[in-house]
Design an enzyme around this catalytic site. Structure first.
Site, PDB file in Angstrom:
ATOM      1  N   ARG A   1       0.793  -1.555   0.454  1.00  0.00           N
ATOM      2  CA  ARG A   1       0.162  -0.272  -0.099  1.00  0.00           C
ATOM      3  C   ARG A   1       0.910   0.757  -0.069  1.00  0.00           C
ATOM      4  O   ARG A   1       1.913   0.947   0.311  1.00  0.00           O
ATOM      5  CB  ARG A   1      -0.958   0.249   1.302  1.00  0.00           C
ATOM      6  CG  ARG A   1       0.175  -0.083   2.403  1.00  0.00           C
ATOM      7  CD  ARG A   1      -1.381   0.267   3.686  1.00  0.00           C
ATOM      8  NE  ARG A   1      -0.203  -0.130   4.958  1.00  0.00           N
ATOM      9  CZ  ARG A   1      -1.222  -0.159   6.350  1.00  0.00           C
ATOM     10  NH1 ARG A   1      -2.048  -0.238   5.902  1.00  0.00           N
ATOM     11  NH2 ARG A   1       0.025  -0.129   7.410  1.00  0.00           N
TER      12      ARG A   1
ATOM     13  N   ASN B   1      -5.232   7.190   4.375  1.00  0.00           N
ATOM     14  CA  ASN B   1      -5.456   6.801   5.439  1.00  0.00           C
ATOM     15  C   ASN B   1      -3.462   7.367   6.152  1.00  0.00           C
ATOM     16  O   ASN B   1      -2.923   6.558   4.943  1.00  0.00           O
ATOM     17  CB  ASN B   1      -5.139   5.236   5.695  1.00  0.00           C
ATOM     18  CG  ASN B   1      -4.791   4.654   6.751  1.00  0.00           C
ATOM     19  OD1 ASN B   1      -6.037   4.990   7.847  1.00  0.00           O
ATOM     20  ND2 ASN B   1      -3.803   3.928   7.045  1.00  0.00           N
ATOM     21  N   GLU B   2      -3.269   7.308   6.954  1.00  0.00           N
ATOM     22  CA  GLU B   2      -1.923   8.449   7.453  1.00  0.00           C
ATOM     23  C   GLU B   2      -1.204   8.715   6.319  1.00  0.00           C
ATOM     24  O   GLU B   2       0.351   8.238   5.591  1.00  0.00           O
ATOM     25  CB  GLU B   2      -1.571   7.088   7.901  1.00  0.00           C
ATOM     26  CG  GLU B   2      -1.850   6.762   9.418  1.00  0.00           C
ATOM     27  CD  GLU B   2      -1.047   5.619  10.149  1.00  0.00           C
ATOM     28  OE1 GLU B   2      -0.506   4.666   9.501  1.00  0.00           O
ATOM     29  OE2 GLU B   2      -1.243   5.229  11.002  1.00  0.00           O
TER      30      GLU B   2
ATOM     31  N   GLU C   1      -7.271   5.187  16.062  1.00  0.00           N
ATOM     32  CA  GLU C   1      -6.858   4.235  16.042  1.00  0.00           C
ATOM     33  C   GLU C   1      -5.758   4.343  17.404  1.00  0.00           C
ATOM     34  O   GLU C   1      -4.696   4.891  17.021  1.00  0.00           O
ATOM     35  CB  GLU C   1      -5.494   3.581  14.523  1.00  0.00           C
ATOM     36  CG  GLU C   1      -6.131   3.301  13.408  1.00  0.00           C
ATOM     37  CD  GLU C   1      -5.909   2.918  12.164  1.00  0.00           C
ATOM     38  OE1 GLU C   1      -4.259   2.797  12.293  1.00  0.00           O
ATOM     39  OE2 GLU C   1      -5.680   3.534  10.872  1.00  0.00           O
TER      40      GLU C   1
ATOM     41  N   TRP D   1       4.143  -5.189  13.532  1.00  0.00           N
ATOM     42  CA  TRP D   1       5.447  -3.816  13.229  1.00  0.00           C
ATOM     43  C   TRP D   1       6.761  -3.794  13.672  1.00  0.00           C
ATOM     44  O   TRP D   1       7.415  -3.375  13.153  1.00  0.00           O
ATOM     45  CB  TRP D   1       4.652  -2.882  11.977  1.00  0.00           C
ATOM     46  CG  TRP D   1       3.720  -1.985  12.821  1.00  0.00           C
ATOM     47  CD1 TRP D   1       2.462  -2.948  12.308  1.00  0.00           C
ATOM     48  CD2 TRP D   1       4.564  -1.088  13.388  1.00  0.00           C
ATOM     49  NE1 TRP D   1       2.044  -1.473  13.908  1.00  0.00           N
ATOM     50  CE2 TRP D   1       2.756  -0.791  13.757  1.00  0.00           C
ATOM     51  CE3 TRP D   1       5.280  -0.802  13.828  1.00  0.00           C
ATOM     52  CZ2 TRP D   1       2.589   0.646  15.353  1.00  0.00           C
ATOM     53  CZ3 TRP D   1       5.364   0.940  15.086  1.00  0.00           C
ATOM     54  CH2 TRP D   1       3.857   0.642  15.246  1.00  0.00           C
TER      55      TRP D   1
ATOM     56  N   GLU E   1      -1.143  -8.417   7.789  1.00  0.00           N
ATOM     57  CA  GLU E   1      -1.840  -7.974   9.798  1.00  0.00           C
ATOM     58  C   GLU E   1      -1.786  -9.202  10.290  1.00  0.00           C
ATOM     59  O   GLU E   1      -2.703  -8.889  11.720  1.00  0.00           O
ATOM     60  CB  GLU E   1      -2.604  -6.389   9.602  1.00  0.00           C
ATOM     61  CG  GLU E   1      -1.184  -5.306   8.404  1.00  0.00           C
ATOM     62  CD  GLU E   1      -2.043  -3.889   8.705  1.00  0.00           C
ATOM     63  OE1 GLU E   1      -2.393  -3.762   8.548  1.00  0.00           O
ATOM     64  OE2 GLU E   1      -1.504  -3.213   9.444  1.00  0.00           O
ATOM     65  N   LYS E   2      -2.094 -10.459   9.931  1.00  0.00           N
ATOM     66  CA  LYS E   2      -2.939 -10.823  10.793  1.00  0.00           C
ATOM     67  C   LYS E   2      -2.970 -11.222  12.179  1.00  0.00           C
ATOM     68  O   LYS E   2      -2.979 -11.883  12.835  1.00  0.00           O
ATOM     69  CB  LYS E   2      -3.178 -12.286  10.088  1.00  0.00           C
ATOM     70  CG  LYS E   2      -1.357 -13.143   9.683  1.00  0.00           C
ATOM     71  CD  LYS E   2      -2.348 -14.551   8.901  1.00  0.00           C
ATOM     72  CE  LYS E   2      -0.512 -14.831   8.620  1.00  0.00           C
ATOM     73  NZ  LYS E   2       0.396 -13.929   7.593  1.00  0.00           N
ATOM     74  N   PHE E   3      -1.466 -11.164  12.746  1.00  0.00           N
ATOM     75  CA  PHE E   3      -0.731 -11.410  13.898  1.00  0.00           C
ATOM     76  C   PHE E   3      -1.101  -9.811  15.027  1.00  0.00           C
ATOM     77  O   PHE E   3      -0.622  -9.558  15.752  1.00  0.00           O
ATOM     78  CB  PHE E   3       0.578 -11.800  13.494  1.00  0.00           C
ATOM     79  CG  PHE E   3       0.921 -12.646  13.597  1.00  0.00           C
ATOM     80  CD1 PHE E   3       0.738 -14.025  13.732  1.00  0.00           C
ATOM     81  CD2 PHE E   3       2.201 -13.265  12.113  1.00  0.00           C
ATOM     82  CE1 PHE E   3       0.425 -15.012  12.576  1.00  0.00           C
ATOM     83  CE2 PHE E   3       2.097 -14.484  11.340  1.00  0.00           C
ATOM     84  CZ  PHE E   3       1.507 -15.545  11.826  1.00  0.00           C
ATOM     85  N   HIS E   4      -1.885  -8.774  14.354  1.00  0.00           N
ATOM     86  CA  HIS E   4      -1.848  -8.069  14.530  1.00  0.00           C
ATOM     87  C   HIS E   4      -3.261  -7.936  15.706  1.00  0.00           C
ATOM     88  O   HIS E   4      -4.294  -8.961  15.206  1.00  0.00           O
ATOM     89  CB  HIS E   4      -2.424  -6.853  13.971  1.00  0.00           C
ATOM     90  CG  HIS E   4      -2.042  -4.894  14.039  1.00  0.00           C
ATOM     91  ND1 HIS E   4      -3.540  -4.538  15.463  1.00  0.00           N
ATOM     92  CD2 HIS E   4      -1.140  -3.577  14.343  1.00  0.00           C
ATOM     93  CE1 HIS E   4      -2.729  -3.774  15.952  1.00  0.00           C
ATOM     94  NE2 HIS E   4      -1.461  -3.332  14.556  1.00  0.00           N
TER      95      HIS E   4
HETATM   96  C1  GAL Z   1      -1.739   2.205  11.532  1.00  0.00           C
HETATM   97  C2  GAL Z   1      -2.984   1.573   9.775  1.00  0.00           C
HETATM   98  C3  GAL Z   1      -3.614   0.463   9.997  1.00  0.00           C
HETATM   99  C4  GAL Z   1      -3.174  -0.813  10.646  1.00  0.00           C
HETATM  100  C5  GAL Z   1      -2.140   0.059  11.523  1.00  0.00           C
HETATM  101  C6  GAL Z   1      -1.577  -1.870  12.559  1.00  0.00           C
HETATM  102  O1  GAL Z   1      -0.659   2.863  11.030  1.00  0.00           O
HETATM  103  O2  GAL Z   1      -2.803   2.871   9.893  1.00  0.00           O
HETATM  104  O3  GAL Z   1      -4.044   0.681   8.480  1.00  0.00           O
HETATM  105  O4  GAL Z   1      -1.785  -1.012   8.758  1.00  0.00           O
HETATM  106  O5  GAL Z   1      -1.067   1.072  11.539  1.00  0.00           O
HETATM  107  O6  GAL Z   1      -1.325  -1.444  13.149  1.00  0.00           O
END
Ligand code: GAL
Length: 666
Positions: free
Chosen positions: A115, A153-154, A310, A318, A358-361
């Protein structure tokens, strides 16, 4: 600056998060909605990464998924923060417009399959992103569930600067607007150095990677341009939405985490400020850094309520080591944002994914499902947030500010500074933490902003100060304010240029001193001060010109010279500290400045106390980050438990309370 004060519709603190129904079959949607209701979710952000589904081919739209989920959410009384999906353009876009791809500083074009990979200056991207934004706005402007627009987004992540050909062309135009002639640009950038003079506008390129250090003014202007180019993307989408839709429009900032865009400029363009915040597992005091981000966001919102768009229920995915939140930590984190002005507490994400990066988030609904502790904590947090509703719209007052300027940060991060140990971010965090430990609520301010509301303004490592900002700081002190600078402040002006005469050119008269020479320390070297404090990183050879030396260097390269100084300037005062103090040494310096400025402080404590002021009533948020009960002394009614609190009642270890206290005198 927008006149909008809050999300229309229900007058309640917002609770929810990013929701990705496109990743799930319909039967999971039913479950999601049931669970959202159980947790008290009243706002979800949807569509953030849905462009490929909404516009499967260029100009062909399919809104069936959004139509269905928005209706279902509405039927469940859950409001929608509808996103434009422009942070992640579809595969067809990248194939049709390969030149729209962002290019890194060393020339690598970014590939599809992630992305945030598009050049903000690409005309194809501008056209496609505003088109999808307009289509969405046309279709959902009147939908009663849609209460807010979430653009992109961001911005600025994962890359801020793109070195593609479109960006280079747009940069030249930006420069032609900034400088009336090439001569002016050559003078501003100091291009006689290393024979870098330009004879035609189209000789100017982006500051790609070169043989050694690049021209710092060139790089700084490219950074300014890149922040402005992203902002143009935002305003173009915003205006496309505004042409059809009445709801407030926002985008999620990364104040406090990502230094890449100048959010002072952005804050004026959104209707409601929204921020994302994630803890850094590397930091021991990350609850203090959370407070910093929240105070910075409130300051960007100019004191108006803001949305925590968020944060995470537990670990992210990450960081090198993704540390889970311990029991009670999510609650403390969420309510600490609320304490500092957030009237919306949202998460990334509602349901943990099964596929993709992002499955481990963590998520509100974790992989472990409803039976988990995490889910029970999320439901309990929903109830806490609902209980805060009386505090909606209440405000936070601060008498102390920290100067914060993204341009100064960018400049200090360029090549070839006097020491690699200079770290503006570390210094701002250290000063902030010292104020936090003394219970002092802080606003952040641009150095050219109105400072008259503050008893004291701290400026740690404010390397670049524009002439107008220097004048503003000077006037603030002259009128009775207290300023406190650390080393390497006021060293350069707008184009990373050193003003004539000794350092710090912008501050000599205010500080009552000159710095004859920088005396940076060797790696790991420590110096002693005459009061027993220890310094790191830096020292200066200071000649006093009116200031008093409060402490001197007892050893090191600056031995016997001033280390901490104080100067009477006009009706005010200016302090200077010439080395990196830490821990209790920094606490003592900060306390001294606060006492000088007449600011009330509390004894050092693990209990974070912040007051939100409503009409005739204070909401005293108390968050106990320690392992002992503490923080007695507040009497009133706890909004979270609806129990009376006596002045003798401490806050339980790890606990939170929000005590409503009638305010005498309005
Ligand atoms: C943010 C982002 C989200 C997601 C999140 C994970 O920076 O806007 O889409 O990736 O991090 O922590």
């Amino acid at each position: 600056m927008s006149t909008v004060t809050w999300i229309p519709g229900r007058q309640t603190i917002r609770f929810g998060g990013d929701y990705n129904p496109e990743q799930w079959p319909r039967e999971v949607w039913d479950d999601d909605i049931r669970l959202m209701r159980e947790a008290g979710v009243n706002l979800v952000s949807i569509g953030i990464f849905s462009w490929a589904l909404l516009e499967p081919q260029e100009g062909t739209y399919d809104f069936s998924l959004l139509d269905e989920i928005i209706d279902r959410l509405h039927a469940a009384d859950i409001d929608v923060d509808l996103a434009t999906p422009t942070a992640s353009p579809p595969a067809w876009f990248c194939r049709a417009y390969p030149h729209a791809r962002a290019v890194t500083r060393d020339g690598t074009p970014l590939a599809f399959g992630s992305r945030g990979i598009v050049s903000p200056s690409s005309p194809e991207y501008r056209r496609a992103s505003t088109a999808i934004a307009a289509k969405l706005a046309e279709r959902y402007a009147q939908h009663p569930a849609v209460v807010l627009w979430h653009v992109h987004n961001e911005y600025g992540a994962p890359i801020t600067e793109s070195y593609d050909e479109y960006s280079v062309a747009a940069f030249r135009l930006w420069l032609q607007r900034r400088y009336s002639s090439l001569d002016e640009l050559n003078a501003a950038w100091g291009t006689n150095f290393w024979g870098q003079r330009y004879g035609a506008w189209d000789e100017i390129d982006a500051p790609h990677r070169s043989g050694t250090a690049s021209n710092p003014a060139h790089r700084l202007d490219f950074h300014r341009f890149s922040s402005a180019a992203l902002l143009e993307c935002f305003t173009a989408e915003r205006d496309a939405i505004r042409a059809h839709a009445p709801q407030p429009i926002t985008t999620n900032f990364m104040a406090g985490m990502c230094p890449s865009v100048d959010l002072w400029k952005w804050a004026d363009e959104v209707d409601i400020v929204a921020n994302d915040h994630y803890l850094s597992a590397e930091q021991d005091d990350n609850h203090i850094q959370l407070s910093l981000a929240a105070d910075l966001t409130r300051s960007l919102a100019r004191g108006k309520p803001w949305i925590l768009m968020e944060h995470s229920t537990s670990a992210v995915n990450w960081q090198p080591r993704n540390i889970a939140k311990r029991p009670g930590e999510m609650r403390r984190n969420s309510l600490a944002h609320a304490a500092r002005g957030a009237d919306g507490v949202l998460f990334f994400q509602i349901r943990a994914g099964q596929r993709g990066a992002e499955k481990f988030h963590s998520a509100l609904i974790p992989q472990a499902g409803e039976a988990s502790r995490k889910w029970r904590e999320s439901v309990a947090l929903g109830a806490d947030v609902a209980a805060l509703t009386p505090a909606l719209g209440s405000t936070v007052d601060a008498r102390v500010a920290i100067a914060w300027d993204w341009e100064s940060f960018w400049a200090q991060d360029l090549d070839w500074r006097p020491s690699v140990d200079l770290d503006h971010r570390e210094r701002v965090e250290a000063f902030y933490a010292a104020l936090w430990r003394r219970g002092v609520t802080v606003d952040f301010v641009h150095p050219s902003a109105d400072l008259s509301a503050y008893d004291a303004v701290f400026a740690p490592s404010l390397y670049l100060i524009e002439d107008q900002a220097a004048e503003n700081l000077r006037e603030y002190a002259a009128q009775g304010g207290t300023l406190a600078f650390s080393y390497f402040s006021g060293i350069v002006s707008t184009n990373d240029n050193v003003p004539s005469g000794p350092y710090p050119g912008q501050l000599r008269d205010v500080l009552g001193l000159v710095v004859e020479e920088f005396l940076p320390l060797r790696a790991g070297e420590r110096v002693q001060l005459s009061d027993g404090s220890t310094g790191r990183v830096w020292s200066d050879d200071i000649q006093l010109q009116g200031a008093a030396a409060i402490t001197t260097f007892a050893d090191g390269p600056g031995v016997d010279g001033p280390a901490v100084t104080r100067n009477d300037f006009g009706r005010g005062t200016a302090w200077y500290v010439a080395t990196a103090l830490d821990g209790t040494d920094l606490d003592s310096f900060v306390l001294r400045v606060l006492e000088d400025a007449g600011v009330d402080t509390s004894p050092v404590s693990d209990v974070e106390t912040v007051v939100r002021r409503g009409p005739g009533v204070d909401y005293v948020f108390q968050i106990n980050h320690g392992a002992q009960d503490a923080g007695a002394g507040v009497a009133g009614q706890d909004l979270l438990t609806d129990q009376a609190i006596a002045a003798s009642d401490p806050v339980p270890a790890g606990g939170v309370r929000v005590v409503r206290v009638a305010r005498s005198g309005g």
